[in-house]
Design a protein around this motif. Structure first.
Motif, PDB file in Angstrom:
ATOM      1  N   ARG A   1      -3.600   8.256   0.862  1.00  0.00           N
ATOM      2  CA  ARG A   1      -3.794   7.368   2.006  1.00  0.00           C
ATOM      3  C   ARG A   1      -5.274   7.079   2.225  1.00  0.00           C
ATOM      4  O   ARG A   1      -5.670   5.926   2.437  1.00  0.00           O
ATOM      5  CB  ARG A   1      -3.183   8.001   3.262  1.00  0.00           C
ATOM      6  CG  ARG A   1      -3.217   7.093   4.490  1.00  0.00           C
ATOM      7  CD  ARG A   1      -2.644   7.774   5.711  1.00  0.00           C
ATOM      8  NE  ARG A   1      -1.285   8.237   5.480  1.00  0.00           N
ATOM      9  CZ  ARG A   1      -0.932   9.513   5.383  1.00  0.00           C
ATOM     10  NH1 ARG A   1      -1.857  10.473   5.490  1.00  0.00           N
ATOM     11  NH2 ARG A   1       0.309   9.853   5.191  1.00  0.00           N
TER      12      ARG A   1
ATOM     13  N   ALA B   1      -8.631  -0.176   8.374  1.00  0.00           N
ATOM     14  CA  ALA B   1      -7.737  -0.127   7.215  1.00  0.00           C
ATOM     15  C   ALA B   1      -6.598   0.854   7.462  1.00  0.00           C
ATOM     16  O   ALA B   1      -5.432   0.580   7.130  1.00  0.00           O
ATOM     17  CB  ALA B   1      -8.520   0.260   5.963  1.00  0.00           C
ATOM     18  N   HIS B   2      -6.909   1.991   8.049  1.00  0.00           N
ATOM     19  CA  HIS B   2      -5.903   3.005   8.358  1.00  0.00           C
ATOM     20  C   HIS B   2      -4.859   2.441   9.322  1.00  0.00           C
ATOM     21  O   HIS B   2      -3.646   2.685   9.152  1.00  0.00           O
ATOM     22  CB  HIS B   2      -6.600   4.227   8.951  1.00  0.00           C
ATOM     23  CG  HIS B   2      -5.755   5.453   9.042  1.00  0.00           C
ATOM     24  ND1 HIS B   2      -4.980   5.741  10.148  1.00  0.00           N
ATOM     25  CD2 HIS B   2      -5.539   6.475   8.171  1.00  0.00           C
ATOM     26  CE1 HIS B   2      -4.344   6.886   9.958  1.00  0.00           C
ATOM     27  NE2 HIS B   2      -4.659   7.349   8.762  1.00  0.00           N
TER      28      HIS B   2
ATOM     29  N   ALA C   1      -7.235   3.469   1.771  1.00  0.00           N
ATOM     30  CA  ALA C   1      -7.933   2.946   2.947  1.00  0.00           C
ATOM     31  C   ALA C   1      -9.390   2.636   2.636  1.00  0.00           C
ATOM     32  O   ALA C   1      -9.929   1.615   3.069  1.00  0.00           O
ATOM     33  CB  ALA C   1      -7.836   3.948   4.101  1.00  0.00           C
TER      34      ALA C   1
ATOM     35  N   ASP D   1      -6.484   6.924  14.806  1.00  0.00           N
ATOM     36  CA  ASP D   1      -7.037   6.519  13.509  1.00  0.00           C
ATOM     37  C   ASP D   1      -8.422   7.115  13.316  1.00  0.00           C
ATOM     38  O   ASP D   1      -8.762   7.617  12.240  1.00  0.00           O
ATOM     39  CB  ASP D   1      -7.109   4.985  13.412  1.00  0.00           C
ATOM     40  CG  ASP D   1      -5.749   4.321  13.520  1.00  0.00           C
ATOM     41  OD1 ASP D   1      -4.836   4.737  12.781  1.00  0.00           O
ATOM     42  OD2 ASP D   1      -5.609   3.395  14.337  1.00  0.00           O
TER      43      ASP D   1
ATOM     44  N   THR E   1       0.824  -1.209   0.000  1.00  0.00           N
ATOM     45  CA  THR E   1       0.000   0.000   0.000  1.00  0.00           C
ATOM     46  C   THR E   1       0.861   1.263   0.000  1.00  0.00           C
ATOM     47  O   THR E   1       0.458   2.297  -0.554  1.00  0.00           O
ATOM     48  CB  THR E   1      -0.955   0.019   1.202  1.00  0.00           C
ATOM     49  OG1 THR E   1      -0.208  -0.128   2.432  1.00  0.00           O
ATOM     50  CG2 THR E   1      -1.970  -1.109   1.102  1.00  0.00           C
TER      51      THR E   1
END
Length: 331
Positions: free
Chosen positions: A31, A260-261, A35, A274, A12
């Motif tokens: 980002r 996801a973050h 995500a 997050d 990623t």
């Protein structure tokens, strides 16, 4: 145990680097976009013309070896132009299904607010159900499936603004914004002689991103973090400057994208950081301001910032980083 997570972080990061090379000066945009893809959501990109909304979506699609569809929304666009249509073949005496552009991994919907509400609803149904039903037959959409819809919030003449219930279907909203002076200078140096998308490298595949998305569900969120999300969302429903607060879908999607973050940061557990980093892009577009707030010059993003400041943050003791998280490492 951590080999799988390391692969996710490295892959990623390479995807984000490729996207950032085209959309300069805003690493947070890449980002958030990645995500949302990993979390199984969809993205609404709102901004003025010429700042790179469509380029952002195309860069992501070019970087990931996946099937890409693009639709330019216009007032005369029909739902079948999106989903596909059955065509009668006289030679065989049978109908043949011709799939539309939604049958791709990444679907770019340019200026979604220029299409009629009926056509908008057709796309949003695909986003919600992950499938298309035509003439009684149901067809599954490919996975992963990401819709990146763009719209210009300034030029509203002749458009059909998305109703609040439909905006709620998008996991996050972002604004590209104008680049700073240095970023715009780099753009002038790099993008006047060649198409920047031509130089992007494919660094991963759709199947790999789908595998990563499965790992995201195993990221641990402590009860205190979940309660923190509920507290943030609950305060939007009680805020005097809002006529409509965030929905329960907002709570669920904020948790998903926070997982996801966290994974992209190399963690298998969610931190309040997050949640705070994603609160505005996930919550602001779902809120409806009161008349007094609009007249007073307030905006939804400012209200979310206020809510984040005023909501107590869980302590480190309430957010364990071991335990359950350690047993959910991808292999």
């Amino acid at each position: 145990m951590r080999a799988g997570l390391g692969e996710l972080v490295a892959t990623t990061a390479r995807v984000r680097d490729q996207v950032e090379s085209v959309v300069t000066g805003r690493p947070d945009l890449a980002r958030l976009t990645v995500a949302v893809l990993l979390a199984g959501g969809h993205l609404l990109v709102e901004d003025v013309p010429g700042v790179g909304k469509t380029t952002l979506a195309k860069a992501l699609a070019r970087t990931i070896d996946s099937r890409v569809g693009r639709v330019q929304f216009t007032p005369d666009l029909l739902p079948s132009d999106l989903t596909g249509v059955n065509i009668y073949r006289s030679t065989t005496g049978e109908f043949e299904f011709r799939p539309g552009p939604v049958f791709n991994n990444v679907v770019i919907g340019d200026e979604i607010n220029r299409a009629s509400p009926k056509t908008q609803s057709a796309l949003l149904e695909c986003m919600e159900e992950g499938q298309v039903t035509i003439d009684g037959s149901t067809y599954a959409l490919p996975q992963p499936f990401l819709v990146v819809a763009t719209q210009n919030p300034v030029e509203m003449e002749g458009t059909y603004p998305l109703p609040e219930a439909q905006r709620d279907r998008f996991m996050a909203r972002l604004s590209v914004g104008y680049p700073d002076n240095q970023a715009e200078m780099r753009m002038l140096d790099a993008q006047t002689s060649a198409d920047p998308l031509e130089h992007l490298e494919t660094v991963t595949h759709a199947d790999t991103m789908l595998r990563f998305a499965g790992w995201i569900r195993a990221v641990h969120a402590a009860p205190a973090v979940k309660q923190y999300i509920l507290d943030l969302v609950g305060r939007t429903r009680e805020h005097p400057g809002l006529r409509l607060g965030a929905s329960p879908r907002a709570s669920l999607q904020l948790l998903k994208v926070a997982k996801a973050h966290a994974a992209m940061a190399g963690r298998m557990h969610v931190l309040p950081d997050d949640v705070q980093a994603l609160a505005i892009p996930v919550l602001a577009h779902r809120l409806v301001l009161s008349t007094e707030s609009r007249l007073g010059g307030l905006d939804a993003s400012g209200i979310v910032e206020e809510v984040v400041r005023q909501t107590p943050v869980p302590t480190r003791a309430d957010v364990p980083v071991g335990g359950a998280a350690a047993h959910h490492q991808p292999r």
